[in-house]
Each structure stands twice: as C-alpha cells, then as structure tokens.
Design an enzyme around this catalytic site. Structure first.
Site, PDB file in Angstrom:
ATOM      1  N   LYS A  27       3.388  45.376 -35.229  1.00  0.00           N
ATOM      2  CA  LYS A  27       4.110  45.822 -36.356  1.00  0.00           C
ATOM      3  C   LYS A  27       4.272  45.078 -37.576  1.00  0.00           C
ATOM      4  O   LYS A  27       4.096  45.577 -38.539  1.00  0.00           O
ATOM      5  CB  LYS A  27       5.378  46.658 -35.780  1.00  0.00           C
ATOM      6  CG  LYS A  27       5.302  47.674 -34.948  1.00  0.00           C
ATOM      7  CD  LYS A  27       4.652  48.754 -35.494  1.00  0.00           C
ATOM      8  CE  LYS A  27       4.563  49.844 -34.560  1.00  0.00           C
ATOM      9  NZ  LYS A  27       3.750  51.075 -34.940  1.00  0.00           N
ATOM     10  N   HIS A  79       0.649  55.638 -40.358  1.00  0.00           N
ATOM     11  CA  HIS A  79       1.439  55.376 -38.992  1.00  0.00           C
ATOM     12  C   HIS A  79       0.809  56.665 -38.342  1.00  0.00           C
ATOM     13  O   HIS A  79       1.797  57.651 -38.452  1.00  0.00           O
ATOM     14  CB  HIS A  79       2.714  55.046 -39.316  1.00  0.00           C
ATOM     15  CG  HIS A  79       3.358  55.002 -37.984  1.00  0.00           C
ATOM     16  ND1 HIS A  79       4.513  55.226 -37.428  1.00  0.00           N
ATOM     17  CD2 HIS A  79       2.962  54.195 -36.592  1.00  0.00           C
ATOM     18  CE1 HIS A  79       5.258  54.786 -36.276  1.00  0.00           C
ATOM     19  NE2 HIS A  79       3.790  54.364 -35.713  1.00  0.00           N
ATOM     20  N   ARG A 126       6.343  49.968 -21.890  1.00  0.00           N
ATOM     21  CA  ARG A 126       4.922  49.925 -22.687  1.00  0.00           C
ATOM     22  C   ARG A 126       3.701  49.472 -21.818  1.00  0.00           C
ATOM     23  O   ARG A 126       3.984  48.650 -20.875  1.00  0.00           O
ATOM     24  CB  ARG A 126       5.075  48.978 -24.082  1.00  0.00           C
ATOM     25  CG  ARG A 126       5.952  49.689 -24.974  1.00  0.00           C
ATOM     26  CD  ARG A 126       5.583  50.740 -25.742  1.00  0.00           C
ATOM     27  NE  ARG A 126       6.483  51.172 -27.062  1.00  0.00           N
ATOM     28  CZ  ARG A 126       6.124  51.895 -27.955  1.00  0.00           C
ATOM     29  NH1 ARG A 126       4.910  52.450 -28.114  1.00  0.00           N
ATOM     30  NH2 ARG A 126       7.216  52.258 -28.782  1.00  0.00           N
ATOM     31  N   SER A 133       7.513  56.694 -33.071  1.00  0.00           N
ATOM     32  CA  SER A 133       7.616  56.380 -31.672  1.00  0.00           C
ATOM     33  C   SER A 133       8.186  57.497 -30.728  1.00  0.00           C
ATOM     34  O   SER A 133       9.199  57.740 -31.053  1.00  0.00           O
ATOM     35  CB  SER A 133       8.122  54.848 -31.337  1.00  0.00           C
ATOM     36  OG  SER A 133       8.294  54.540 -30.092  1.00  0.00           O
ATOM     37  N   ARG A 137      12.201  46.664 -31.101  1.00  0.00           N
ATOM     38  CA  ARG A 137      12.246  46.076 -32.291  1.00  0.00           C
ATOM     39  C   ARG A 137      13.786  45.944 -32.879  1.00  0.00           C
ATOM     40  O   ARG A 137      14.548  46.384 -32.616  1.00  0.00           O
ATOM     41  CB  ARG A 137      11.241  47.027 -33.380  1.00  0.00           C
ATOM     42  CG  ARG A 137       9.997  47.294 -33.164  1.00  0.00           C
ATOM     43  CD  ARG A 137       9.347  48.125 -34.464  1.00  0.00           C
ATOM     44  NE  ARG A 137       9.729  49.295 -34.525  1.00  0.00           N
ATOM     45  CZ  ARG A 137      10.764  49.691 -35.298  1.00  0.00           C
ATOM     46  NH1 ARG A 137      11.143  48.975 -36.378  1.00  0.00           N
ATOM     47  NH2 ARG A 137      11.066  50.984 -35.207  1.00  0.00           N
ATOM     48  N   LYS A 156       2.322  60.943 -30.467  1.00  0.00           N
ATOM     49  CA  LYS A 156       1.000  60.304 -31.078  1.00  0.00           C
ATOM     50  C   LYS A 156      -0.123  59.825 -30.112  1.00  0.00           C
ATOM     51  O   LYS A 156      -1.169  60.468 -30.007  1.00  0.00           O
ATOM     52  CB  LYS A 156       1.235  59.269 -32.106  1.00  0.00           C
ATOM     53  CG  LYS A 156       2.131  59.524 -33.220  1.00  0.00           C
ATOM     54  CD  LYS A 156       1.620  58.617 -34.505  1.00  0.00           C
ATOM     55  CE  LYS A 156       2.085  57.044 -33.939  1.00  0.00           C
ATOM     56  NZ  LYS A 156       3.228  56.926 -33.367  1.00  0.00           N
ATOM     57  N   THR A 157       0.378  59.063 -29.208  1.00  0.00           N
ATOM     58  CA  THR A 157      -0.733  58.490 -28.375  1.00  0.00           C
ATOM     59  C   THR A 157      -1.089  59.478 -27.338  1.00  0.00           C
ATOM     60  O   THR A 157      -2.144  59.566 -27.017  1.00  0.00           O
ATOM     61  CB  THR A 157       0.159  57.152 -27.614  1.00  0.00           C
ATOM     62  OG1 THR A 157       0.284  56.161 -28.613  1.00  0.00           O
ATOM     63  CG2 THR A 157      -1.039  56.754 -26.598  1.00  0.00           C
ATOM     64  N   ASP A 177      -2.479  54.671 -33.284  1.00  0.00           N
ATOM     65  CA  ASP A 177      -1.129  54.276 -33.889  1.00  0.00           C
ATOM     66  C   ASP A 177      -1.156  53.946 -35.492  1.00  0.00           C
ATOM     67  O   ASP A 177      -0.416  54.374 -36.268  1.00  0.00           O
ATOM     68  CB  ASP A 177      -0.505  53.098 -33.217  1.00  0.00           C
ATOM     69  CG  ASP A 177       1.161  53.092 -33.702  1.00  0.00           C
ATOM     70  OD1 ASP A 177       1.635  54.084 -33.805  1.00  0.00           O
ATOM     71  OD2 ASP A 177       1.500  51.778 -33.959  1.00  0.00           O
TER      72      ASP A 177
END
Length: 528
Positions: A198, A217, A319, A235, A56, A239-240, A254
């Site tokens: 995002k 988030h 990704r 990130s 980003r 989480k994933t 997410d």
C-alpha cells in the site's frame, strides 16, 4: 542529512556482502524456513504470522513535509505531516539497524505493467518472507531488465525495529513514512506485509496524475470481446473475488492506472482475503495458493499442515499473496483497453442499499467521492465488527492529493468513453448487520455478469425513493424480490428509518465537498 547523504548511506548498505539481491522463490522460501519465519502448508505455500498487527496502521502513516510537495498534498488525518528532521534521524537509525544484521534481502522490480509509465522500485527487507511477498506482489524483472535496473523509489521494511515516540517523533512504535524527495518509504514496528504494497500504491497515487494517468483502487478484467470492466471497492467488498471470473481474463485485482491508451495493472500479483475461502466458491484463488505463495495469519493444522480458511482465531483479515501468473485466466502483460463498465462495490452494514443499481454520471461522481462501505473486522487495528465508513474514491488512505483531483479525472474518462456505471451492494439484506444476512455471492455474480455483458444497459428500472438510484426490475439468475431491499425486510417501517439514517450520513459526509462539487451533490445524492 540531505538527499545525497541518504542515497550514499543506502548504497553502502546494499553493497554489503550479507545483502542478498533478487533471490529466487525457492531460495527465499528456504531462507524463511531456515530462519523460522514461517512453515509450509500442505499445498506448498509459506504461512507466516504477523503478531499483534494483522492489518494496516493508518494512524502511524506519515508524509514528510518537504518543499516540493508541501503545497500539493491533501494534509489531514490521512496524510499526516512529519518533519524532514524526524525522517532523517529515523532513517539513520534504521540503516544502522540493518547494517548490524547477518543478512538482509533486496527485491528489485517495477510498479506499473505499462512500460511507458512504470516505476523501477526496490524493497529492502529484514525478513525473507517479506521479500518473498514483495517478489510476488510487484512486477518481476527479466534478467535483462535487472542488469540495467535503477530504482526510483525504495521501500525499507524493518518489523523488529520499534520506534520510541518520545525520541523519534512518531505516534507509536509503528511507522510508515513516505519521503517524496528522498524517494524512500520507511516501515517499522509492524510485520503486516500489506504496508509495503500500500505504500507503493500511495506513491503511485501521487506520481501518476502528474503524467495525466488516473490511479485507481480497483480490480479489472476483460471479456472475450475485449470489453474491460473495473471494480472499485475497499478491502472486503469483493474486488478480488468478483474480478476472478472464469469467463473473463483478469488484468489485476487491486491497483490500476488509466492512461490515454487504456488500463494497466500497477502490480504483478494478488493479495486476496482468504477468510472462508473454498474451492467451490472461489476456485481460481483457492488453486493459486501453492508453492511460492504467502499465507498471512491463516490457521494451519500442526500435523497435516492443511490450512483452515474458516478459522479467524488470529484475524478476519487472513491473506494470500501470489503472482498473478498463478492464475490461469489472465492478461499477460496486464494491459488492456478502455473500460466499458465500472462497478462500485460497497458492503452496506445497514442493509438498505440495492444489490445493484444504475448510476447517472452525477451519481457516479457522488458515490465515487463518497466511497461508502463498512469497514470489516480485522482490516485495520481496532476494527472488530463492521462499521459504516466513507472512504473517498474507495481508497482514501492511499490518496496523497485532494480527492477532487481524482474524481475530476474519472468524470472526464466516463464522458470520453461512454462508460456504464453501477453500484453493487455486497453487504447485508433483509436487515442490518446482526439481523439480516450477507447477500448471496451467486446473486452478486449474476448481477455483475449481467452488468459487464451489457444486459442491464437498457432494462426497465424503478427509482429508489430515498437514494434516487435506478434499480433493475429483473436480472437473470436473481429473484426479483432480492433486487428491492425494502421487500427483504420483515419490518418495512424499520427499513425506511434505517435507509433515511444512512441517507443522512451520506449528506453529512458530503458537506466537505459542498464548495467544490455543489452540482454533484445536488444531482447525485439521496433525494429523500
């Protein structure tokens, strides 16, 4: 140009014969290959590279300063204002640019799995692979829904359109601009597909609280007994990975909303980090990367087309994007009840936070507002090694409203539903970054499993003398010495110095909330 003019100009673009609407996955893959936007890997996934922007660009993100939102937005370094005049001029240029293209791609779908709160969206793309990304990441409409679909928000992404800061009023060639009155997001000068995802999350973070819904988030999953767990974290904190549990069904990886009925996924897909990905460690994610999936910046062997997930030549921020239905163990539609457990994930580069600790409500609010972690290499431009950072609500870059608005909503939910909250450190142990090692995933999985199954609700704990956190003395499947961070350091004095250094950073960061959350600061922060 007013809002009507913006709408009319867009409508004209969308009606052009070279505008291709809601192509199927095979059609989009064919287009991407035909246009040489990517290559197929050995599993059938489409691999694309994003050039110099592999993460980003937060310094190039703006919100248009419009009368209806001017007094609501939390303006500052995250939510930078830009004038309506600048937006309109750039919008005109972007539409004219797209008018000159041989073909453009449009995806119409939704954000929000709960039909009562979902928002119809459309994504207009210069690249076929970007449109495939949008197709896989957002919620796909049925044929019937498509017939009556009317977008309430539009994302326009033109990677090859470079802004001229001197003329266009941007900071660089890259721009991500949200206009709430025009119901439009403009993205240009970057090929990183995550900006589209995002930007819609940022929009939902503004829209949902107006409906009394907490946007989060976080990832979420549900057990066989219907018990829901939320995983907050930036990130790279896990989480994933941690929500993809073979013993629990995935709600989403997410972005979620928490309404009076329960939680729902905002998206229809997953955007997993895949650096060092293996079938052994993360079988569900590994096997989801097949035909229709999109790989970003993953190195692929030229002959065999086998992806090398250990190769970070282009970026650490490699990704994989795929529809949530590519995973076997999911909730479909992505809706569930109220959470019983919340996990805050942090990747502590100092190596001093406990691998797991229980939080009081005040500590939960303190750590939610603090949002401490370490930015990991590649997730943003300029980040080449982990850096200690504080991201409010574990999602500061995506929060248009003041942080306390979200925190108050979360605190109310914790009270209403008697939620157990844990802080889990997926970062370093035995020393700081560069000296210690990353906490073993198998240990983290065991700790998380014990937490979400309620095994840690009434266990014996010891209070951390610096952070005041309650650390369980025993967790099934985890050596006792691992649970106490000081015990893993060879130099105990250095550990204490580093722990106090991090505690001081927490205090310094929380000063911005001193006037609005003094009780939380007093009861939830470090004690030494």
């Amino acid at each position: 140009m007013n809002t009507v003019d913006v709408t009319n100009k867009l409508a004209a673009l969308l009606q052009q014969p070279n505008t291709l609407h809601n192509l199927s996955v095979p059609q989009l893959v064919e287009k991407a290959l035909e246009r040489k936007e990517g290559i197929l890997t050995s599993t059938g996934a489409l691999r694309a590279t994003t050039g110099k922007y592999t993460g980003r660009s937060p310094k190039d993100k703006f919100i248009v300063e419009e009368s209806s939102v001017k007094d609501k937005i939390d303006w500052g370094a995250v939510n930078q204002p830009i004038s309506e005049e600048v937006f309109d001029k750039l919008y005109n240029k972007v539409i004219d640019y797209l008018m000159s293209k041989d073909e453009i791609f449009v995806f119409k779908g939704f954000a929000g799995a709960d039909k009562r709160y979902r928002m119809p969206i459309q994504v207009v793309n210069e690249f076929a692979w970007h449109n495939l990304f949008a197709h896989q990441l957002f919620i796909r409409p049925t044929e019937e829904e498509l017939q009556t679909h009317e977008a309430e928000f539009t994302v326009i992404s033109v990677p090859n359109f470079k802004a001229d800061p001197a003329v266009d009023g941007t900071k660089s060639e890259t721009f991500i601009i949200i206009s709430f009155e025009r119901r439009t997001v403009l993205i240009g000068g970057t090929e990183y597909a995550g900006e589209m995802k995002k930007s819609i999350f940022s929009v939902m973070n503004y829209m949902l609280p107006e409906q009394g819904i907490l946007p989060m988030h976080c990832s979420a999953n549900v057990g066989q007994e219907g018990d829901v767990a939320l995983f907050f974290g930036l990130s790279g904190t896990g989480k994933t990975t941690l929500s993809a549990d073979p013993n629990r069904r995935l709600i989403g990886d997410d972005e979620h909303g928490w309404s009076n009925s329960g939680v729902f996924n905002i998206e229809g897909g997953c955007y997993a980090k895949c650096i060092n990905l293996s079938r052994e460690k993360e079988p569900q994610i590994f096997d989801a990367i097949r035909f229709g999936s999109v790989l970003e910046n993953v190195i692929v062997d030229e002959q065999t087309r086998i992806a090398d997930y250990d190769d970070a030549t282009l970026t650490e921020n490699t990704r994989a994007a795929y529809p949530i239905q590519a995973m076997d163990n999911i909730v479909d539609p992505s809706i569930a009840g109220h959470p019983s457990t919340i996990i805050f994930l942090t990747a502590d580069a100092f190596g001093v936070l406990p691998p797991i600790s229980k939080l009081t409500k005040e500590q939960a609010m303190y750590h939610f507002l603090s949002g401490y972690t370490s930015k990991l290499a590649g997730t943003e431009r300029g980040i080449t090694s982990p850096q200690a950072t504080f991201s409010t609500c574990f999602g500061s870059p995506f929060l248009p409203l003041p942080a306390t608005r979200y925190a108050e909503m979360l605190g109310k939910k914790i009270d209403e539903h008697n939620v157990q909250v844990f802080l889990v450190n997926t970062g370093w142990t035995g020393g700081e970054y560069g000296v210690g090692s990353r906490i073993k995933l198998q240990y983290t999985r065991a700790m998380v499993q014990a937490a979400v199954e309620g095994e840690l609700n009434n266990v014996e704990t010891v209070k951390d003398p610096i952070f005041g956190l309650e650390i369980p003395l025993h967790v099934p499947g985890v050596p006792d010495e691992v649970l106490q961070p000081k015990n893993t350091w060879a130099d105990k004095d250095l550990y204490e110095a580093k722990a106090k250094e991090l505690a001081a950073k927490f205090r310094a960061n929380f000063k911005k909330f001193a006037n609005v959350a003094p009780e939380i600061e007093k009861l939830g922060g470090p004690i030494a």
